[in-house]
Design a protein around this motif. Structure first.
Motif, PDB file in Angstrom:
ATOM      1  N   PRO A  11     -10.453   4.213   1.088  1.00  0.00           N
ATOM      2  CA  PRO A  11      -9.607   3.946   2.247  1.00  0.00           C
ATOM      3  C   PRO A  11      -8.251   3.359   1.871  1.00  0.00           C
ATOM      4  N   ILE A  12      -7.316   3.518   2.776  1.00  0.00           N
ATOM      5  CA  ILE A  12      -6.021   2.840   2.715  1.00  0.00           C
ATOM      6  C   ILE A  12      -6.092   1.706   3.722  1.00  0.00           C
ATOM      7  N   LEU A  20      -2.559  -1.287   0.984  1.00  0.00           N
ATOM      8  CA  LEU A  20      -3.311  -1.030  -0.240  1.00  0.00           C
ATOM      9  C   LEU A  20      -3.727   0.431  -0.242  1.00  0.00           C
ATOM     10  N   ARG A  21      -3.342   1.142  -1.300  1.00  0.00           N
ATOM     11  CA  ARG A  21      -3.702   2.539  -1.479  1.00  0.00           C
ATOM     12  C   ARG A  21      -4.205   2.711  -2.893  1.00  0.00           C
ATOM     13  N   GLN A  22      -5.249   3.519  -3.073  1.00  0.00           N
ATOM     14  CA  GLN A  22      -5.794   3.714  -4.414  1.00  0.00           C
ATOM     15  C   GLN A  22      -4.671   4.051  -5.392  1.00  0.00           C
ATOM     16  N   THR A  23      -4.704   3.409  -6.543  1.00  0.00           N
ATOM     17  CA  THR A  23      -3.677   3.592  -7.557  1.00  0.00           C
ATOM     18  C   THR A  23      -3.709   5.018  -8.089  1.00  0.00           C
ATOM     19  N   ARG A  24      -2.516   5.587  -8.244  1.00  0.00           N
ATOM     20  CA  ARG A  24      -2.357   6.959  -8.723  1.00  0.00           C
ATOM     21  C   ARG A  24      -1.403   6.977  -9.915  1.00  0.00           C
ATOM     22  N   LEU A  25      -1.441   8.051 -10.679  1.00  0.00           N
ATOM     23  CA  LEU A  25      -0.525   8.193 -11.814  1.00  0.00           C
ATOM     24  C   LEU A  25       0.938   8.136 -11.386  1.00  0.00           C
ATOM     25  N   GLU A  26       1.233   8.597 -10.195  1.00  0.00           N
ATOM     26  CA  GLU A  26       2.621   8.555  -9.722  1.00  0.00           C
ATOM     27  C   GLU A  26       3.121   7.122  -9.516  1.00  0.00           C
ATOM     28  N   ASP A  27       2.240   6.142  -9.570  1.00  0.00           N
ATOM     29  CA  ASP A  27       2.618   4.729  -9.441  1.00  0.00           C
ATOM     30  C   ASP A  27       3.059   4.125 -10.775  1.00  0.00           C
ATOM     31  N   THR A  28       2.957   4.869 -11.860  1.00  0.00           N
ATOM     32  CA  THR A  28       3.182   4.339 -13.201  1.00  0.00           C
ATOM     33  C   THR A  28       4.496   3.569 -13.317  1.00  0.00           C
ATOM     34  N   TRP A  81      -6.371  -0.689  -6.227  1.00  0.00           N
ATOM     35  CA  TRP A  81      -5.428  -0.289  -5.200  1.00  0.00           C
ATOM     36  C   TRP A  81      -4.037  -0.750  -5.609  1.00  0.00           C
ATOM     37  N   THR A  82      -3.042   0.052  -5.326  1.00  0.00           N
ATOM     38  CA  THR A  82      -1.660  -0.362  -5.494  1.00  0.00           C
ATOM     39  C   THR A  82      -1.244  -1.129  -4.245  1.00  0.00           C
ATOM     40  N   ILE A  83      -0.579  -2.257  -4.466  1.00  0.00           N
ATOM     41  CA  ILE A  83      -0.062  -3.082  -3.370  1.00  0.00           C
ATOM     42  C   ILE A  83       1.352  -2.576  -3.078  1.00  0.00           C
ATOM     43  N   ILE A  84       1.568  -2.115  -1.856  1.00  0.00           N
ATOM     44  CA  ILE A  84       2.834  -1.489  -1.486  1.00  0.00           C
ATOM     45  C   ILE A  84       3.459  -2.275  -0.331  1.00  0.00           C
TER      46      ILE A  84
END
Length: 185
Positions: A11-12, A20-28, A81-84
């Motif tokens: 979930p987001i 909070l969104r699951q961390t992805r490679l594009e977040d690098t 999760w990435t914190i955005i």
């Protein structure tokens, strides 16, 4: 949502300040700003992480960590999760959460790790993260309590923990100090 569902459809979560969104490679690239921040590293919880202090200074090392975090999600070890920022879409850091299975008194407890860029290591941001955890993670991870670490010098984090109902554990978690706990109500 049950433990098995969170690992098939992550979930987001949206708070008042952050999502909070699951961390992805594009977040690098965005996350490298957090993990290369020398002022932030002393706040990261690297207990039981095989010597990794999470201080990353290259895109390649950040990418490797995200690939490991995604591997861990697939194998149901933990979720990152990435914190955005809701206002700017900036990536402020990550959180990790998992259901702990162990032959000790903390069996079936959740462990929450919070890694933030030092600029965002503030009571309002941390409170928003904790509110999301308190509202969602007991059920999502099927845990009866959540543990998280805050070093004595982490005054903003400790303030947020206190305001969100966490209290000092008062004893070692495994061999580690400085943990806070909140139990499901």
């Amino acid at each position: 949502m049950t433990l098995k569902n969170i690992y098939t459809d992550c979930p987001i979560y949206k708070g008042s300040l952050i999502s909070l969104r699951q961390t992805r490679l594009e977040d690098t690239e965005g996350l490298l700003k957090c993990y290369s921040d020398e002022k932030a590293v002393p706040f990261f919880n690297s207990d039981n992480c095989n010597g990794d202090n999470f201080h990353y200074t290259t895109l390649e090392r950040m990418r490797q960590s995200i690939e490991f975090w995604n591997f861990s999600y697939i194998h149901k070890y933990f979720i990152r999760w990435t914190i955005i920022s809701n206002d700017t879409d900036e990536k402020l850091g990550t959180i990790e959460m998992f259901h702990r299975i162990a032959d000790d008194e903390f069996n079936h407890y959740g462990l929450l790790r919070i890694d933030l860029h030092s600029y965002y290591e503030t009571e309002p941001i941390i409170s928003d993260i904790l509110q999301i955890a308190n509202d969602n993670f007991y059920e999502a991870f099927d845990v009866k309590a959540i543990l998280t670490k805050a070093f004595p010098y982490a005054t903003e984090r400790i303030s947020a923990l206190s305001k969100q109902g966490y209290s000092p554990l008062g004893k070692k978690f495994m061999i580690y100090d400085d943990y806070y706990i909140i139990e499901q109500k």
